[in-house]
Scaffold this motif. Sequence first.
Motif, PDB file in Angstrom:
ATOM      1  N   THR D  57      15.448  -8.363  -8.461  1.00  0.00           N
ATOM      2  CA  THR D  57      16.522  -7.518  -8.420  1.00  0.00           C
ATOM      3  C   THR D  57      16.142  -5.864  -7.753  1.00  0.00           C
ATOM      4  N   ASP D 172      15.001  -0.555  -8.846  1.00  0.00           N
ATOM      5  CA  ASP D 172      15.672  -1.676  -9.318  1.00  0.00           C
ATOM      6  C   ASP D 172      17.248  -1.415  -8.957  1.00  0.00           C
ATOM      7  N   LEU D 173      17.774  -2.543  -8.722  1.00  0.00           N
ATOM      8  CA  LEU D 173      19.330  -2.351  -8.571  1.00  0.00           C
ATOM      9  C   LEU D 173      19.962  -1.766  -9.473  1.00  0.00           C
ATOM     10  N   ARG D 174      19.344  -1.809 -10.740  1.00  0.00           N
ATOM     11  CA  ARG D 174      20.108  -0.873 -11.818  1.00  0.00           C
ATOM     12  C   ARG D 174      19.937   0.562 -11.640  1.00  0.00           C
ATOM     13  N   ILE D 176      19.445   2.365  -8.304  1.00  0.00           N
ATOM     14  CA  ILE D 176      19.673   2.611  -6.807  1.00  0.00           C
ATOM     15  C   ILE D 176      21.222   3.140  -6.739  1.00  0.00           C
ATOM     16  N   TYR D 177      20.978   4.227  -5.859  1.00  0.00           N
ATOM     17  CA  TYR D 177      22.425   4.740  -5.510  1.00  0.00           C
ATOM     18  C   TYR D 177      22.758   4.925  -3.949  1.00  0.00           C
TER      19      TYR D 177
END
Lengths: 398, 398, 398, 398
Positions: D57, D172-174, D176-177
């Motif tokens: 992820t 991590d995708l959690r 990232i913006y």
Amino acid sequence: MKGTMKAARIFVDWEPREGSQLGSREIAGKVALAGNKFWRNPRVEIVREAMPRIGPTEALIKVKACGICGSDVLMAASDEEGYTRYGYIMSNGAIIGHEFSGEIVAMGEKIAEYQRRIGQEVLKVGTPVTAQCVINCGFCEKCKEGKFDECWLTEERGFSLDGAMAEYTVADLRHIYSLEDLSQRYSGEELFLAGALIEPLAGVYKALVTVAGSLNPGDNAVVIGGGPIGLAGVAMFKAIGAATVILFEPSSGRREIARTMGADYAFDPGEVNLTEVVLELTKGIGAKIYLEAAGVAASVCSDIDSLFKAGEAGSKLVLMGHGDENAMVCTETLIGGYNVVVGSHGHSGVWRNVIRMVATGLIDPRKMITQKIALEEAPEWLTILRSNKEEGKVVVVF
Amino acid sequence: MKGTMKAARIFVDWEPREGSQLGSREIAGKVALAGNKFWRNPRVEIVREAMPRIGPTEALIKVKACGICGSDVLMAASDEEGYTRYGYIMSNGAIIGHEFSGEIVAMGEKIAEYQRRIGQEVLKVGTPVTAQCVINCGFCEKCKEGKFDECWLTEERGFSLDGAMAEYTVADLRHIYSLEDLSQRYSGEELFLAGALIEPLAGVYKALVTVAGSLNPGDNAVVIGGGPIGLAGVAMFKAIGAATVILFEPSSGRREIARTMGADYAFDPGEVNLTEVVLELTKGIGAKIYLEAAGVAASVCSDIDSLFKAGEAGSKLVLMGHGDENAMVCTETLIGGYNVVVGSHGHSGVWRNVIRMVATGLIDPRKMITQKIALEEAPEWLTILRSNKEEGKVVVVF
Amino acid sequence: MKGTMKAARIFVDWEPREGSQLGSREIAGKVALAGNKFWRNPRVEIVREAMPRIGPTEALIKVKACGICGSDVLMAASDEEGYTRYGYIMSNGAIIGHEFSGEIVAMGEKIAEYQRRIGQEVLKVGTPVTAQCVINCGFCEKCKEGKFDECWLTEERGFSLDGAMAEYTVADLRHIYSLEDLSQRYSGEELFLAGALIEPLAGVYKALVTVAGSLNPGDNAVVIGGGPIGLAGVAMFKAIGAATVILFEPSSGRREIARTMGADYAFDPGEVNLTEVVLELTKGIGAKIYLEAAGVAASVCSDIDSLFKAGEAGSKLVLMGHGDENAMVCTETLIGGYNVVVGSHGHSGVWRNVIRMVATGLIDPRKMITQKIALEEAPEWLTILRSNKEEGKVVVVF
Amino acid sequence: MKGTMKAARIFVDWEPREGSQLGSREIAGKVALAGNKFWRNPRVEIVREAMPRIGPTEALIKVKACGICGSDVLMAASDEEGYTRYGYIMSNGAIIGHEFSGEIVAMGEKIAEYQRRIGQEVLKVGTPVTAQCVINCGFCEKCKEGKFDECWLTEERGFSLDGAMAEYTVADLRHIYSLEDLSQRYSGEELFLAGALIEPLAGVYKALVTVAGSLNPGDNAVVIGGGPIGLAGVAMFKAIGAATVILFEPSSGRREIARTMGADYAFDPGEVNLTEVVLELTKGIGAKIYLEAAGVAASVCSDIDSLFKAGEAGSKLVLMGHGDENAMVCTETLIGGYNVVVGSHGHSGVWRNVIRMVATGLIDPRKMITQKIALEEAPEWLTILRSNKEEGKVVVVF
């Protein structure tokens, strides 16, 4: 109304301390915003005098009960140099007393006219009432914004203007609240005892609910100090959904009252470690809201700091207790924990809600009453209460 | 764990209604965001099957109690064309049940590792627990903002994923809540009955406190509908300081329960005029907050409109009850009265507070339980409850 | 002051519609809470008359600018049966006009006394001022709570009491706001033009910031309707941190003004699909706040419903535009998306903040002015504006 | 990806100060919650090393810009005894840097799968991105409540885990913006410079808007300290509707930047009396909100106290600046004025809104950049910035 009445008036001498600056209000000479910088030799006397007159929007109220507040005690007490110990607005010769209830005996003509316009006869002769002590000017920018407690020219019933520790008192329609709702639960003297204590409840409501933004139901709460404000805080916290309410108070009598008013735990702070007890009873998360009602912010701030650090983030300390010393706030603790420190002292705008809370039984403020006295005993009790920290609320009944 | 267990599974057939648009989630074919547009012929069966396996951050829970929710009834019911009546997320073959409590019997290895790192052994074999039914994805923008109820890829325990109406269930550490706190007040089966009903309380807490911004203590409150959500609403209102709480509910049994849970008044809406009764009991000011928990917003909106107009400004209508029809809102009434209409359905983020409210006795959700049944009786009760609107909460006990 | 002045007065005939119920206020015969149910044959006349007198807490103000509001147009317009189109409080013979600015020319003696007490000479002859149009009673429960816009006995300047479309007007100290701050940015006529438009800005501020709880900076916003309220909404949204502001308005002229006041996009709703445009420009998340300022809630509610469903949860619809029809609210949309619908119309309590926003250049309301006219032209423009929906704000200058 | 990259790593020696208590996290030996109690002899080195690997992820990001934060400077600085000056979470050997932007060059396989499920390809190779530095655990009670900044097991990118002052970094995708929105206003290096400064803006947004409850538009604001946080505070205040923004900062260069970012006034606190200047420029009412961003709360608290007393009630002090000393709070000032003191330091949950504010031009954070340097120059600049208090933001560009 004709005739005479008895009243408890406070007399003081105008002797500004050296270096005291006179503001626009002190210059007029009748009111000091900080009493303890200007007024000396306070003494309370029971006087017999003519009945007060009422203006067109005022009501004459036969007083039935009037509580003694800590600020009444401070006004009447003097420090080593003879100055009153009360640090807020105060005038010479005012009738003291601002936690009261009574019955309307006469009304100015504009009240009837007003009631015709709204189509409701809320007030009439015989209606049980109370009145707020904040007498705002109505014209300043704050009054125009509806923030009466922040009025630039505020007067206070029982401090700078005549109060209610007297057989009769006068209040303007702007400040009167009907206690009729209380009759669904109380009658006779009991109604008036409950009604006289709306005022301290309103102060606590304003601080905890309006100013501090309340708690989330199910949060834990801690109260420091079990005098009347602390006891009102205990009851208010429980009524609005606090999970566990923990009180710290040296007097065993007050602790006992606190338990009847909703405290889950009540400790003598001299016998336990405040931080440890709170962490243990809250399983390590601490309280989300702390009410300082003892005027000892300076002493307890290191405990609060420890609790802020050890407990959950986003906790609040609400300051209500007047004290001489200032509190040290750990900057890093607030930054690290998103904690809040906030103070409050007024009570405008919340009275109807408080009255409904008492009328429906959510809070029974009569539980804090430990003495019912006669008006003539008030001066003596004002002296007793300087040192006696065991009583709950002492109420003058008529 | 080896062995087998019994579970209540729902089976449905994939027959998209004509014109139904398949979104990215329906295309995968296993989940429908609006069940009633895709799933036909619902039937609930008690099956015996292998015990579920747990992943590294999951716990295996021996279920002790599991409530039947109105949405369980709707899932298992079909309309005239045979489609399920449930309009939200739903999968074929899921174990139903999401209002549950149980005891941990096994834990994935990462839970122990995690607990070592935090220095607390919150969970262990034997710990009583519950778990939320919102299973958020953790990666979408809403999850990144902590708004789990608004997750773009939400799954729901007991709807799209296996739930808890079974002898054993599995939950991830992310969704488990310890019920240990309840042991200060409850033990044995009573603890698990109370614990199974944290979920409906959490939904009501989220709606009234978090989403609707709560009431001001001392405000009056009205609840429309005395099913489990309405009963939970009554208890929640009273616990957070509502002055007068008035319930409208046709079933006399439910009205009786409501009184034990805090309703000051409970009426059959078929026998009284809602508007008149509320205005009379609130002395003309109405309620500041109305909870619609019956799914009849369309029917009561004219009453609410009248109450908004006649009562005090700044009142709120909180919608929780699912219903087919839409409500008409009088634009001018909202503009004229600063009134608010708001809806809510989720429950994330409030569980610990709700558990503390139950643990400290502010709310006793067991009072709404009217039937304790065995797992084998669940299919029958799912049928009974389609028409029976007299029961409070029916709970499967194990 | 001696002499005479010119004023625009509205005259109407008392002819209650059949079935209209008279409340306590209509019974007195001088004021109707819902003008369009009682008053017929409205006509506005420019009259010459004696100068008004001032009371002890009032100021006489030489009017410099007075905007024409949509409600002025409605008061002066009649429906098919000849009744005024204005549905709110209204009296016969009142001077209209409530968006004004002017200069103090005389003050009652209590104002000077008051200013001595606060130690500031805020007002004096020559001070530029405006005044709010909500004239609250000061005695009802709402006034006692500082919620003046909810006053039980409210009067309104320019509707039920004499307003400011006249050479001179009178206002009480309770309602006057100094425009002195504007002099840091404006002078001469420009100051008075900006000052006359504080009122519509205050209404929008109250609705968006106070009642609707504002937006989170960086949220997107949509405004329906580009009349003066919509234009003020565009400017307010941008000033408080809206990311993208999208306006829908049929008039190309108003759209052009909107762009100069901060709209990122302005569309003719007849030429685009509102839902699609908003979703495209906001990359699918929609706006977090929608302002309905066109009185077409009934027509746009299906668009808003689609946007609520397609966009992010927790969005708000703020209703300000008066209209005859009611809006349909999708119960399930609100429940599913935690959406809010709320209305607002008053403006008390926010004036100083609005004045500072204009004084520091955050909003320049002069941009919405498209016509400056003489008092004599007012009756004609009140007629023109019934059908002309192209103008921004028309202001009478003196 | 194969190959090597350059990175700035910080190395420290584990030498717990006498008396330092090791918590559960220090016991593991790799992370200290209070760096300055455990880590000695900090040195930053540019190392060449293998490219990092990504999990399922995670994304590999080619870094384009990375700002130097005050905490980077503190980590690399040592006190008289050789301990790092940084008092928060910190590990040995971490790549520093947490204010960054870059471009995705590779993604774990679960990201594509996730994007298929949501039906949007938000991220792909080439997408400009940033990531938050708070790496919350996802399992603790606070994470379950969505309050990531209060995570019990938080890690921080660039402090306890590898950061972004390197040619490549992993997120991590959690966390990232996407910065895609910025492309509507910026391109090339300018986009990445703006994007790297989303992080400090997010911290200020969280403090002022989320934690402190924002200001009311039209309120005045004061900022103490014109370093990057103070400058971001100035821009944020102006973007959300502050009327007058006053900065106090000794460096003339920073004051000049502040003016371009929205400060109405900027003073050298050594040359003026802070209290007097604020009261004069705000016409006696003071600011409603004060941001302490210089770490000098102890020094300015008497000024703030004077301003709280002299200015309007209900003012707030927001603490963001780390400092060694604690602030004295006048209990009576808070009680008398309903004032609030609150702190904040995190940034979770607000990133999308901040990105939209930059994308739509409400804030241009590039204005605070005074130096663009190469990675190799970072160690030297970390030394320079210990004493140099003239620079705005120094950014490493790649």
